[in-house]
Design a protein around this motif. Structure first.
Motif, mmCIF file in Angstrom:
data_model
loop_
_atom_site.group_PDB
_atom_site.id
_atom_site.type_symbol
_atom_site.label_atom_id
_atom_site.label_comp_id
_atom_site.label_asym_id
_atom_site.label_seq_id
_atom_site.Cartn_x
_atom_site.Cartn_y
_atom_site.Cartn_z
ATOM 1 N N THR A 110 0.847 -1.192 0.000
ATOM 2 C CA THR A 110 0.000 0.000 0.000
ATOM 3 C C THR A 110 0.882 1.243 0.000
ATOM 4 O OG1 THR A 110 -0.167 0.191 2.422
ATOM 5 C CG2 THR A 110 -1.794 -1.206 1.313
ATOM 6 N N VAL A 111 0.405 2.271 -0.675
ATOM 7 C CA VAL A 111 1.101 3.554 -0.702
ATOM 8 C C VAL A 111 0.078 4.643 -0.388
ATOM 9 C CG1 VAL A 111 2.529 5.159 -1.997
ATOM 10 C CG2 VAL A 111 2.678 2.697 -2.471
ATOM 11 N N LYS A 112 0.337 5.393 0.671
ATOM 12 C CA LYS A 112 -0.526 6.510 1.044
ATOM 13 C C LYS A 112 0.206 7.814 0.765
ATOM 14 C CE LYS A 112 -3.272 8.416 4.858
ATOM 15 N NZ LYS A 112 -3.646 8.268 6.287
ATOM 16 N N ARG A 113 -0.397 8.670 -0.041
ATOM 17 C CA ARG A 113 0.186 9.963 -0.383
ATOM 18 C C ARG A 113 -0.768 11.054 0.084
ATOM 19 N NH1 ARG A 113 0.072 6.756 -4.978
ATOM 20 N NH2 ARG A 113 2.076 5.840 -5.595
ATOM 21 N N GLU A 114 -0.230 12.025 0.804
ATOM 22 C CA GLU A 114 -1.042 13.130 1.314
ATOM 23 C C GLU A 114 -0.429 14.468 0.935
ATOM 24 O OE1 GLU A 114 -3.351 12.648 5.204
ATOM 25 O OE2 GLU A 114 -1.513 11.492 5.583
ATOM 26 N N PHE A 115 -1.300 15.405 0.598
ATOM 27 C CA PHE A 115 -0.879 16.761 0.255
ATOM 28 C C PHE A 115 -1.066 17.634 1.487
ATOM 29 C CE2 PHE A 115 -1.643 20.927 -1.938
ATOM 30 C CZ PHE A 115 -0.395 21.018 -2.543
ATOM 31 N N ILE A 116 0.045 18.004 2.117
ATOM 32 C CA ILE A 116 0.008 18.758 3.371
ATOM 33 C C ILE A 116 0.916 19.978 3.232
ATOM 34 C CG2 ILE A 116 0.439 18.699 5.858
ATOM 35 C CD1 ILE A 116 0.101 15.656 5.719
ATOM 36 N N ASP A 117 0.361 21.157 3.536
ATOM 37 C CA ASP A 117 1.143 22.410 3.468
ATOM 38 C C ASP A 117 1.846 22.553 2.118
ATOM 39 O OD1 ASP A 117 0.377 23.098 6.032
ATOM 40 O OD2 ASP A 117 2.097 22.080 6.954
ATOM 41 N N TYR A 118 1.080 22.282 1.044
ATOM 42 C CA TYR A 118 1.541 22.456 -0.331
ATOM 43 C C TYR A 118 2.667 21.498 -0.719
ATOM 44 C CZ TYR A 118 -1.162 26.730 0.139
ATOM 45 O OH TYR A 118 -2.167 27.624 0.374
ATOM 46 N N LYS A 119 2.804 20.388 0.012
ATOM 47 C CA LYS A 119 3.794 19.371 -0.332
ATOM 48 C C LYS A 119 3.153 17.982 -0.256
ATOM 49 C CE LYS A 119 7.809 21.913 1.466
ATOM 50 N NZ LYS A 119 8.951 21.888 2.427
ATOM 51 N N TRP A 120 3.654 17.085 -1.096
ATOM 52 C CA TRP A 120 3.190 15.702 -1.071
ATOM 53 C C TRP A 120 4.105 14.857 -0.186
ATOM 54 C CZ3 TRP A 120 -1.250 13.584 -2.566
ATOM 55 C CH2 TRP A 120 -2.054 14.281 -3.479
ATOM 56 N N PHE A 121 3.497 14.043 0.673
ATOM 57 C CA PHE A 121 4.223 13.105 1.522
ATOM 58 C C PHE A 121 3.693 11.707 1.240
ATOM 59 C CE2 PHE A 121 4.285 17.177 3.618
ATOM 60 C CZ PHE A 121 5.583 17.294 4.098
ATOM 61 N N ALA A 122 4.612 10.739 1.128
ATOM 62 C CA ALA A 122 4.229 9.373 0.780
ATOM 63 C C ALA A 122 4.735 8.385 1.830
ATOM 64 C CB ALA A 122 4.773 8.992 -0.591
ATOM 65 N N LYS A 123 3.905 7.380 2.096
ATOM 66 C CA LYS A 123 4.286 6.305 3.013
ATOM 67 C C LYS A 123 3.941 4.965 2.374
ATOM 68 C CE LYS A 123 3.458 4.325 7.598
ATOM 69 N NZ LYS A 123 2.680 4.445 8.872
ATOM 70 N N THR A 124 4.963 4.122 2.186
ATOM 71 C CA THR A 124 4.768 2.798 1.591
ATOM 72 C C THR A 124 4.851 1.732 2.673
ATOM 73 O OG1 THR A 124 5.759 3.522 -0.504
ATOM 74 C CG2 THR A 124 5.647 1.144 -0.099
ATOM 75 N N THR A 125 3.897 0.808 2.661
ATOM 76 C CA THR A 125 3.855 -0.262 3.658
ATOM 77 C C THR A 125 3.673 -1.597 2.953
ATOM 78 O OG1 THR A 125 2.767 1.272 5.198
ATOM 79 C CG2 THR A 125 2.766 -1.064 5.790
ATOM 80 N N ILE A 126 4.453 -2.608 3.397
ATOM 81 C CA ILE A 126 4.338 -3.963 2.864
ATOM 82 C C ILE A 126 3.788 -4.865 3.960
ATOM 83 C CG2 ILE A 126 5.534 -5.882 1.770
ATOM 84 C CD1 ILE A 126 5.593 -3.362 0.086
ATOM 85 N N TYR A 127 2.703 -5.582 3.662
ATOM 86 C CA TYR A 127 2.082 -6.495 4.620
ATOM 87 C C TYR A 127 2.175 -7.937 4.126
ATOM 88 C CZ TYR A 127 -0.445 -2.273 6.212
ATOM 89 O OH TYR A 127 -0.785 -1.021 6.679
ATOM 90 N N PRO A 128 2.351 -8.897 5.033
ATOM 91 C CA PRO A 128 2.107 -10.293 4.642
ATOM 92 C C PRO A 128 0.645 -10.409 4.193
ATOM 93 C CG PRO A 128 3.199 -10.184 6.766
ATOM 94 C CD PRO A 128 2.792 -8.775 6.435
ATOM 95 N N ARG A 129 0.406 -11.117 3.108
ATOM 96 C CA ARG A 129 -0.922 -11.152 2.518
ATOM 97 C C ARG A 129 -1.997 -11.622 3.505
ATOM 98 N NH1 ARG A 129 -2.455 -11.044 -2.806
ATOM 99 N NH2 ARG A 129 -4.524 -11.876 -3.252
ATOM 100 N N GLU A 130 -1.694 -12.687 4.252
ATOM 101 C CA GLU A 130 -2.676 -13.246 5.177
ATOM 102 C C GLU A 130 -3.034 -12.231 6.262
ATOM 103 O OE1 GLU A 130 -3.140 -17.039 8.264
ATOM 104 O OE2 GLU A 130 -1.455 -16.922 6.861
ATOM 105 N N ARG A 131 -2.037 -11.543 6.773
ATOM 106 C CA ARG A 131 -2.288 -10.555 7.826
ATOM 107 C C ARG A 131 -3.107 -9.379 7.308
ATOM 108 N NH1 ARG A 131 2.268 -6.376 9.960
ATOM 109 N NH2 ARG A 131 0.825 -4.883 10.922
ATOM 110 N N TYR A 132 -2.794 -8.930 6.094
ATOM 111 C CA TYR A 132 -3.486 -7.763 5.549
ATOM 112 C C TYR A 132 -4.982 -8.011 5.415
ATOM 113 C CZ TYR A 132 -4.696 -3.889 2.465
ATOM 114 O OH TYR A 132 -5.285 -2.765 1.929
ATOM 115 N N PHE A 133 -5.345 -9.144 4.840
ATOM 116 C CA PHE A 133 -6.758 -9.405 4.617
ATOM 117 C C PHE A 133 -7.475 -9.759 5.916
ATOM 118 C CE2 PHE A 133 -5.256 -9.917 0.217
ATOM 119 C CZ PHE A 133 -6.168 -9.077 -0.401
ATOM 120 N N LYS A 134 -6.757 -10.329 6.875
ATOM 121 C CA LYS A 134 -7.361 -10.587 8.180
ATOM 122 C C LYS A 134 -7.698 -9.272 8.869
ATOM 123 C CE LYS A 134 -6.588 -13.008 12.561
ATOM 124 N NZ LYS A 134 -5.666 -13.862 13.359
#
Length: 231
Positions: free
Chosen positions: A197-221
């Motif tokens: 998953t990648v979350k990108r947010e526009f805050i104070d006229y700048k873009w910030f991104a956070k990438t997260t990797i989950y084990p598939r089983e945990r993510y859907f649980k």
């Protein structure tokens, strides 16, 4: 057929339906009654050119006529009722958060069969619905019509590519300027072992991104648990 039952009901209620390709809808909007006249109908669907007549509920007078070159209405017995299908083809909501109803009219499909809409904003000074190119283009560049988050005053659009990639985008509507993208959430489940998953947010006229990797089983649980808690 539910198609014929709907027509008979419309005739009895409104006295305005004189042919099989004329449909009346009274509860889709707080302010307007709607009569849709569609070019072609058969037992399964109506499609083609259509006129959408809007009548002001307060004074029982025609407010405006809008047009679609490629309207669509599903009449299959196994699908949603005709009233629901009409509500999906003529959509009222406050798209720009000014406390007045706007409207989106079904007009064609994308190559991936996502429905296209033309979006009209209600100009209260002229008392006319005016086509919004920006919001119409937003529909065309995503998978179907956007949703409205009235609580947070955001327009939420969805993009899908196959079974395993989704993108949710959120926009603010800025008066005199139009829409401004402020958030993206990308979900990639193509890998059989993990989810990205990648979350990108526009805050104070700048873009910030956070990438997260989950084990598939945990993510859907976790996703199932979150949905259960919401319900």
């Amino acid at each position: 057929m539910n198609y014929n039952k709907f027509l008979m009901t419309s005739v009895l209620l409104g006295g305005l339906c004189s042919a099989q390709n004329i449909f009346e809808l009274r509860d889709v909007s707080k302010s307007f009654n709607v009569i849709v006249t569609i070019e072609t109908c058969n037992e399964n669907k109506c499609n083609g050119k259509a006129t959408v007549d809007l009548y002001d509920k307060g004074i029982s007078r025609k407010y405006q006529t809008l047009f679609s070159d490629d309207f669509y209405l599903d009449l299959n017995e196994s699908s949603k009722p005709v009233f629901d299908s009409l509500k999906n083809s003529v959509v009222f909501d406050d798209f720009n958060f000014d406390a007045t109803e706007d409207v989106a009219i079904r007009n064609g499909n994308s190559n991936h069969e996502s429905p296209f809409y033309e979006v009209y904003l209600n100009n209260t000074s002229t008392q006319r619905f005016v086509l919004s190119d920006e919001l119409t283009n937003l529909v065309h560049s995503n998978s179907g019509i956007f949703k409205i988050d009235q609580e947070h005053k955001r327009i939420v659009a969805y993009q899908k590519n196959g079974c395993c990639w989704n993108l949710t985008s959120e926009y603010l509507f800025v008066p005199e300027r139009g829409i401004l993208k402020v958030l993206e959430f990308e979900e990639d489940t193509r890998d059989p072992e993990k989810v990205k998953t990648v979350k990108r947010e526009f805050i104070d006229y700048k873009w910030f991104a956070k990438t997260t990797i989950y084990p598939r089983e945990r993510y859907f649980k976790e996703e199932i648990n979150e949905n259960t808690e919401r319900n």
